[in-house]
Design an enzyme around this catalytic site. Structure first.
Site, PDB file in Angstrom:
ATOM      1  N   ASP A  72       0.823  -1.202   0.000  1.00 19.33           N
ATOM      2  CA  ASP A  72       0.000   0.000   0.000  1.00 19.33           C
ATOM      3  C   ASP A  72       0.864   1.262   0.000  1.00 19.33           C
ATOM      4  O   ASP A  72       1.631   1.497   0.935  1.00 19.33           O
ATOM      5  CB  ASP A  72      -0.892  -0.044   1.247  1.00 19.33           C
ATOM      6  CG  ASP A  72      -1.911   1.068   1.248  1.00 19.33           C
ATOM      7  OD1 ASP A  72      -2.822   0.997   0.425  1.00 19.33           O
ATOM      8  OD2 ASP A  72      -1.765   2.007   2.050  1.00 19.33           O
ATOM      9  N   THR A  77      -3.100   5.668  -4.099  1.00 14.79           N
ATOM     10  CA  THR A  77      -2.000   6.416  -3.491  1.00 14.79           C
ATOM     11  C   THR A  77      -0.700   6.252  -4.273  1.00 14.79           C
ATOM     12  O   THR A  77       0.050   7.206  -4.438  1.00 14.79           O
ATOM     13  CB  THR A  77      -1.766   5.978  -2.035  1.00 14.79           C
ATOM     14  OG1 THR A  77      -1.567   4.567  -2.001  1.00 14.79           O
ATOM     15  CG2 THR A  77      -2.964   6.313  -1.180  1.00 14.79           C
ATOM     16  N   THR A  78      -0.468   5.044  -4.778  1.00 15.70           N
ATOM     17  CA  THR A  78       0.753   4.825  -5.546  1.00 15.70           C
ATOM     18  C   THR A  78       0.663   5.593  -6.863  1.00 15.70           C
ATOM     19  O   THR A  78       1.609   6.284  -7.259  1.00 15.70           O
ATOM     20  CB  THR A  78       0.960   3.327  -5.831  1.00 15.70           C
ATOM     21  OG1 THR A  78       0.700   2.596  -4.635  1.00 15.70           O
ATOM     22  CG2 THR A  78       2.355   3.033  -6.304  1.00 15.70           C
ATOM     23  N   ASP A 115      -9.389  -0.265   1.734  1.00 18.06           N
ATOM     24  CA  ASP A 115      -9.350   0.328   0.388  1.00 18.06           C
ATOM     25  C   ASP A 115     -10.588  -0.080  -0.393  1.00 18.06           C
ATOM     26  O   ASP A 115     -11.226   0.747  -1.047  1.00 18.06           O
ATOM     27  CB  ASP A 115      -8.115  -0.158  -0.388  1.00 18.06           C
ATOM     28  CG  ASP A 115      -6.849   0.582   0.005  1.00 18.06           C
ATOM     29  OD1 ASP A 115      -6.912   1.397   0.952  1.00 18.06           O
ATOM     30  OD2 ASP A 115      -5.795   0.340  -0.612  1.00 18.06           O
TER      31      ASP A 115
HETATM   32  P1  ADP Z   1      -2.716   2.416  -6.137  1.00 13.25           P
HETATM   33  O1  ADP Z   1      -2.071   2.677  -4.807  1.00 13.25           O
HETATM   34  O2  ADP Z   1      -2.456   3.516  -7.096  1.00 13.25           O
HETATM   35  O3  ADP Z   1      -4.153   2.050  -6.029  1.00 13.25           O
HETATM   36  P2  ADP Z   1      -2.311  -0.308  -6.909  1.00 13.25           P
HETATM   37  O4  ADP Z   1      -1.097  -1.137  -6.651  1.00 13.25           O
HETATM   38  O5  ADP Z   1      -3.543  -0.631  -6.171  1.00 13.25           O
HETATM   39  O6  ADP Z   1      -1.908   1.189  -6.705  1.00 13.25           O
HETATM   40  O7  ADP Z   1      -2.588  -0.394  -8.467  1.00 13.25           O
HETATM   41  C1  ADP Z   1      -3.662   0.277  -9.058  1.00 13.25           C
HETATM   42  C2  ADP Z   1      -3.649   0.066 -10.575  1.00 13.25           C
HETATM   43  O8  ADP Z   1      -3.733  -1.315 -10.887  1.00 13.25           O
HETATM   44  C3  ADP Z   1      -4.844   0.730 -11.209  1.00 13.25           C
HETATM   45  O9  ADP Z   1      -4.425   1.410 -12.359  1.00 13.25           O
HETATM   46  C4  ADP Z   1      -5.750  -0.438 -11.550  1.00 13.25           C
HETATM   47  O10 ADP Z   1      -6.573  -0.180 -12.666  1.00 13.25           O
HETATM   48  C5  ADP Z   1      -4.757  -1.522 -11.850  1.00 13.25           C
HETATM   49  N1  ADP Z   1      -5.316  -2.875 -11.711  1.00 13.25           N
HETATM   50  C6  ADP Z   1      -6.046  -3.378 -10.706  1.00 13.25           C
HETATM   51  N2  ADP Z   1      -6.393  -4.665 -10.935  1.00 13.25           N
HETATM   52  C7  ADP Z   1      -5.859  -4.987 -12.126  1.00 13.25           C
HETATM   53  C8  ADP Z   1      -5.848  -6.169 -12.936  1.00 13.25           C
HETATM   54  N3  ADP Z   1      -6.447  -7.268 -12.544  1.00 13.25           N
HETATM   55  N4  ADP Z   1      -5.180  -6.128 -14.108  1.00 13.25           N
HETATM   56  C9  ADP Z   1      -4.546  -5.007 -14.479  1.00 13.25           C
HETATM   57  N5  ADP Z   1      -4.512  -3.861 -13.780  1.00 13.25           N
HETATM   58  C10 ADP Z   1      -5.158  -3.847 -12.626  1.00 13.25           C
HETATM   59 MG    MG Z   2      -4.965   0.398  -5.152  1.00 13.75          MG
END
Ligand code: ADP
Ligand code: MG
Length: 519
Positions: free
Chosen positions: A61, A94-95, A386
């Site tokens: 996270d 957040t990332t 989240d």
């Molecule tokens: P953040 O802290 O920004 O939420 P995450 O590590 O949760 O970072 O990654 C979020 C990104 O991953 C988003 O752009 C989301 O659309 C993408 N994402 C989530 N699930 C999938 C999936 N199954 N396949 C591809 N991308 C995904």
């Molecule tokens: Mg996320």
């Protein structure tokens, strides 16, 4: 004036100006963004953070990582705030927000090298952010969401998080069920959902409880552990012999007087229990101490009782069951009692937990999160939080957009098209903003093991031919495909907030050309 220089700052003050100040701030901001880049997306890696006291946190996270890192540089601190704002406002992304801010800084550095004035960069970035918001609006695929879409949003936010042995898909179902329980015409009452963690079982034992859970132990093993259709009393008083009785010096001259004194004490304790029983109480929560003898009398009446109940627990019991706090059991009557369909004391290892289900006053639900170890339940709790937040904002704040980088590809494209009509050097900054947004799909591709440049070319080609395309993982690698078909959806609000908070931090840092640090 001439001659003497004038000192307005103390000798210990460190001052960095102009280009040096800018490049030091930009470098710090970029370093922060770089530190979370590998965690983005479903194939993102986890980080293990060890504090100086040896505490370990394992997480994926972004907000948690930045929060646990001991970041001192003031400009770097601003990126940490980006993640914090994002977490507070929408609960996810957040990332995305912090790496976008980092890349905006990196692009700004190139522009500064090409002699674009900081003010021009700031104006261009603001213009581009406005365009990005328009692009997001155009990408919204649904605002009136069905359960299947909600499950997909929840699942997308949890994929790649450490959720123990339970599939994100199963947890997503629980999350949507929880939201459904507290959703009404006035929106989602997010505050009525609590996450309660308990080590000792596998994560797949995670379940939704239609009520609240409190960490309290029954006063005596003789009491019932399960009560249905319970009438509940909440008492804020010590049920003990009052001090004046104990302190009084008895002038005892014979055995009768001694017995009388003891009898008076016993009588007071018995009355506590009698008053509670007379009010029709099945279960009583006392915030003060309860004498063992009172506990025995209560057990004789078949009443389940708890002492030393902490104030948070009292709050949730009162909210869920409708019980009123009473300051003395003497005044306790039927009107003060709350109601619940069931109260159960369950044992988990050495811990006992009280499940209060079907409270009469308010709909409150608890996601009872289980996991084998403290680290697992902690990360599971973050993932659940989240997911609850994203489903809430998807329902209450403007629907969903395609995930997996597809919306960012659309944003980049939209900004580039509009940039053509922006005059002068500002256009360079608007274009640079579009390039910065590309970092999201590029990073997602990189983290799945694809070649980021090839992936971006494919994504753009798909976009040009009118298809929605993102980076999805398949087997050991990634593919360019339609995220909507694969059920990867993000709330529009998460994207909007990421654009706003990243732009704000980056422009603030670019504007600084003088750092005056007193030590
Ligand atoms: P953040 O802290 O920004 O939420 P995450 O590590 O949760 O970072 O990654 C979020 C990104 O991953 C988003 O752009 C989301 O659309 C993408 N994402 C989530 N699930 C999938 C999936 N199954 N396949 C591809 N991308 C995904
Ligand atoms: Mg996320």
């Amino acid at each position: 004036m001439g001659g003497q220089p004038m000192f307005i700052l103390s000798e210990d003050t460190e001052r960095t100006r102009g280009g040096d100040a800018q490049s030091s701030n930009i470098a710090a901001g970029k370093a922060v963004a770089e530190s979370v880049r590998t965690t983005l997306g479903p194939r993102g890696m986890d980080k293990m953070l060890v504090s100086d006291s040896g505490d370990v946190v394992i997480t994926n996270d972004g907000a948690t990582i930045l929060d646990e890192m001991d970041i001192e540089h003031p400009a770097a601190q601003m990126l940490v705030e980006v993640a914090e704002t994002q977490e507070e406002e929408v609960g996810d992304g957040t990332t995305t927000a912090s790496i976008l801010a980092g890349e905006l800084l990196s692009q700004a550095e190139d522009l500064l090298d090409d002699d674009v004035h900081p003010t021009t960069i700031v104006e261009g970035y603001h213009e581009a952010a406005r365009l990005a918001q328009e692009a997001i609006e155009e990408e919204v695929i649904a605002t009136d969401l069905d359960d299947e879409q909600l499950v997909q949003v929840a699942e997308s936010s949890m994929t790649g998080k450490g959720t123990g042995d339970v599939a994100a898909a199963d947890l997503a179902g629980t999350v949507v069920e929880a939201i459904g329980a507290v959703d009404s015409e006035d929106g989602v009452d997010r505050d009525s959902i609590t996450i309660h963690t308990q080590v000792g079982a596998s994560s797949s034992a995670t379940e939704l409880i239609e009520g609240v859970i409190v960490d309290e132990e029954p006063l005596s093993p003789e009491m019932p552990r399960s009560v249905s259709d319970a009438a509940i009393g909440v008492v804020e008083e010590d049920l003990e012999v009052t001090e004046s009785n104990i302190d009084a010096e008895y002038q005892v001259s014979n055995v009768d007087q001694l017995n009388a004194a003891i009898e008076a004490e016993t009588e007071q304790l018995r009355e506590y229990a009698e008053s509670i029983a007379a009010a029709g109480v099945d279960v009583v929560f006392v915030d003060g101490d309860v004498d063992d003898r009172v506990a025995t009398y209560l057990a004789d009446h078949g009443i389940l009782a708890f002492e030393g109940v902490d104030s948070d627990d009292v709050d949730s019991i009162v909210a869920a069951t409708g019980a009123s706090r009473v300051a003395s059991v003497k005044t306790l009557d039927e009107d003060d009692l709350g109601q619940a369909e069931g109260i159960d004391v369950r044992k988990f290892g050495d811990d006992e937990r009280v499940f209060i289900e079907g409270g009469a006053a308010a709909k409150a639900v608890t996601v009872f999160a289980r996991g084998g170890t403290e680290h697992v339940v902690d990360e599971l709790e973050r993932a659940l939080r989240d997911a609850l937040d994203v489903v809430t904002v998807a329902l209450d704040a403007g629907g969903v957009v395609p995930g997996a980088g597809a919306t960012e590809v659309a944003i980049g494209n939209y900004i580039r098209e509009e940039a053509a009509s922006v005059e002068g050097r500002k256009q360079l900054a608007v274009d640079a903003y579009a390039d910065a947004v590309d970092l999201i799909p590029r990073t997602l591709a990189e983290n799945t093991g694809m070649d980021p440049i090839d992936a971006l070319v494919d994504l753009r080609a798909e976009f040009e031919s009118g298809n929605t395309a993102g980076v999805l993982s398949e087997g050991q690698t990634g593919i360019v495909a339609d995220p909507v078909e694969h059920g990867v959806l993000d709330p529009a609000a998460v994207k909007r907030e990421a654009v706003d908070s990243a732009t704000e931090a980056a422009t603030m840092i670019v504007r600084i050309d003088d750092v005056i640090a007193s030590s």
